[in-house]
Design an enzyme around this catalytic site. Structure first.
Site, short mmCIF file in Angstrom:
data_model
loop_
_atom_site.label_atom_id
_atom_site.label_comp_id
_atom_site.label_asym_id
_atom_site.label_seq_id
_atom_site.Cartn_x
_atom_site.Cartn_y
_atom_site.Cartn_z
N LYS A 1 0.83 -1.21 0.00
CA LYS A 1 0.00 0.00 0.00
C LYS A 1 0.86 1.26 0.00
O LYS A 1 0.56 2.25 -0.67
CB LYS A 1 -0.92 0.01 1.23
CG LYS A 1 -2.23 -0.74 1.01
CD LYS A 1 -3.29 0.16 0.40
CE LYS A 1 -4.40 -0.55 -0.37
NZ LYS A 1 -5.09 -1.60 0.34
N LYS B 1 -5.64 -13.66 -12.15
CA LYS B 1 -6.72 -13.68 -11.18
C LYS B 1 -7.84 -12.73 -11.58
O LYS B 1 -7.57 -11.65 -12.12
CB LYS B 1 -6.11 -13.22 -9.85
CG LYS B 1 -6.93 -13.50 -8.64
CD LYS B 1 -6.18 -13.10 -7.39
CE LYS B 1 -7.14 -12.61 -6.33
NZ LYS B 1 -6.51 -11.97 -5.21
N LYS C 1 -11.33 -6.88 -9.17
CA LYS C 1 -11.90 -5.58 -9.50
C LYS C 1 -10.82 -4.66 -10.04
O LYS C 1 -10.98 -4.02 -11.08
CB LYS C 1 -12.52 -5.00 -8.23
CG LYS C 1 -13.18 -3.68 -8.42
CD LYS C 1 -13.78 -3.22 -7.10
CE LYS C 1 -14.03 -1.74 -7.15
NZ LYS C 1 -13.21 -0.98 -6.22
#
Ligand code: TRP
Length: 329
Positions: free
Chosen positions: A111, A194, A197
């Site tokens: 992140k 994979k 979203k």
């Protein structure tokens, strides 16, 4: 009866990968366990979501989970921010969570790389909040994917550390949990590993038949095999992987045979695949439409879920306050 708990990201709608990778497991788990499923809206604050979108996102996820088969009569389904005890436990756990270990966490490093302008303390202490979610109900088992294993390991460490520091045997160490067979990993239709979203390759449970057809049609293929019984390239294997979960064994065998004989026509395969995805998702989509306009029911589910979750969480916090040394005057 074991206590099973899982948190669900409150960002965005559910796709086929979520359904086969996690949700179907949750649905089976609720028959044999005391299950808590919550929508992790507090965690979502780490990325500074637009306040106007926050509630809508939580609602979408709640609707998707109910539509797919999480049963509020069997499981406790609640919104994380409705159970304030979680936040209090998060604070206590933070006092025994160290900068060294938090900053070494894989998800934090990722992140921090992705959002270098927003490396906030919430991001750093994400594992402590997740541990609070789990420990607040003293859960035995947590169904998580590979990407969450490190967080679960940290939860066990925080539990152990709390017990050792205060000289108690209070928190259990939760273990990862899979119901029955191996989890199916649903690949993307673009040949990537994979479905996701953020990968932009997802088929959503709430997609219309037209959208599904369009997405499947766009899937990457080639001019077809020329050598009988040859190995499939990844992007073709991906189509078969999805076919295996949504279609019957006969259909799968049919296309395997065509492939092996070099007679496969991808147009037909895609048509079949889209049709079967539509068959699987149609009942869920209908329920999504129904539930989305039933605010009374959603309110009832969220309120009752929060009440039940609070009973369990309040009992834990009463003990924890005592252990920490807080006393009432
Ligand atoms: N971190 C999890 C995810 O990104 C969501 C989550 C939050 C969670 N709290 C949890 C999962 C507690 C399991 C248990 O998917």
């Amino acid at each position: 009866m074991d206590i099973v708990l899982s948190g669900i990201r409150s960002t965005g709608k559910l796709h086929l990968g979520n359904y086969y990778g996690a949700l179907r497991n949750f649905i089976r788990m609720q028959e044999e366990n005391r299950c808590y499923f919550f929508i992790a809206d507090l965690h979502s604050l780490t990325t500074h979501p637009d306040p106007k979108m926050l509630h809508e996102n939580v609602k979408n996820v709640l609707v998707d989970y109910l539509a797919a088969g999480i049963d509020p009569e069997k499981s406790v389904i609640y919104v994380q921010s409705d159970v304030k005890e979680t936040i209090e436990l998060y604070l206590y756990l933070n006092m025994h969570a160290y900068l060294g270990e938090l900053s070494k966490t894989a998800s934090f490093k990722e992140k921090a790389r992705k959002q270098p302008d927003n490396v906030n303390a919430g991001l750093l202490t994400y594992p402590a909040l997740m541990a609070a979610d789990i420990l607040v109900h003293r859960a035995d088992k947590v169904p998580v994917g590979k990407d969450q294993e490190q967080h679960l390991e940290m939860t066990r460490r925080f539990a152990r550390r709390f017990n050792n520091f205060y000289g108690v045997d209070y928190f259990k160490e939760p273990v990862a949990y899979n119901f029955g067979e191996e989890l199916v990993k649903i690949p993307g239709l673009d040949g990537s590993g994979k479905m996701g979203k953020s990968e932009g390759n997802a088929i959503y449970l709430s997609d219309t038949p037209k959208e599904i057809e369009k997405k499947v049609k766009r899937a990457l293929t080639d001019s077809g095999p020329t050598v009988p019984n040859s190995e499939k390239p990844d992007y073709i294997e991906n189509l078969f992987t999805i076919l295996r979960v949504v279609s019957t064994p006969e259909v799968v065998e049919h296309y395997e045979n065509l492939w092996n004989r070099c007679e496969i026509r991808y147009g037909d395969l895609k048509k079949q695949l889209a049709e079967d995805i539509i068959t699987v998702t149609a009942p869920i989509r209908e329920r999504v439409i129904e539930l989305s306009s039933d605010d009374t029911y959603l309110r009832k589910v969220a309120q009752e879920g929060a009440e039940k979750a609070r009973v369990s969480a309040a009992a834990t916090l009463k003990d924890v306050r005592e252990i920490v040394g807080f006393k009432r005057f």
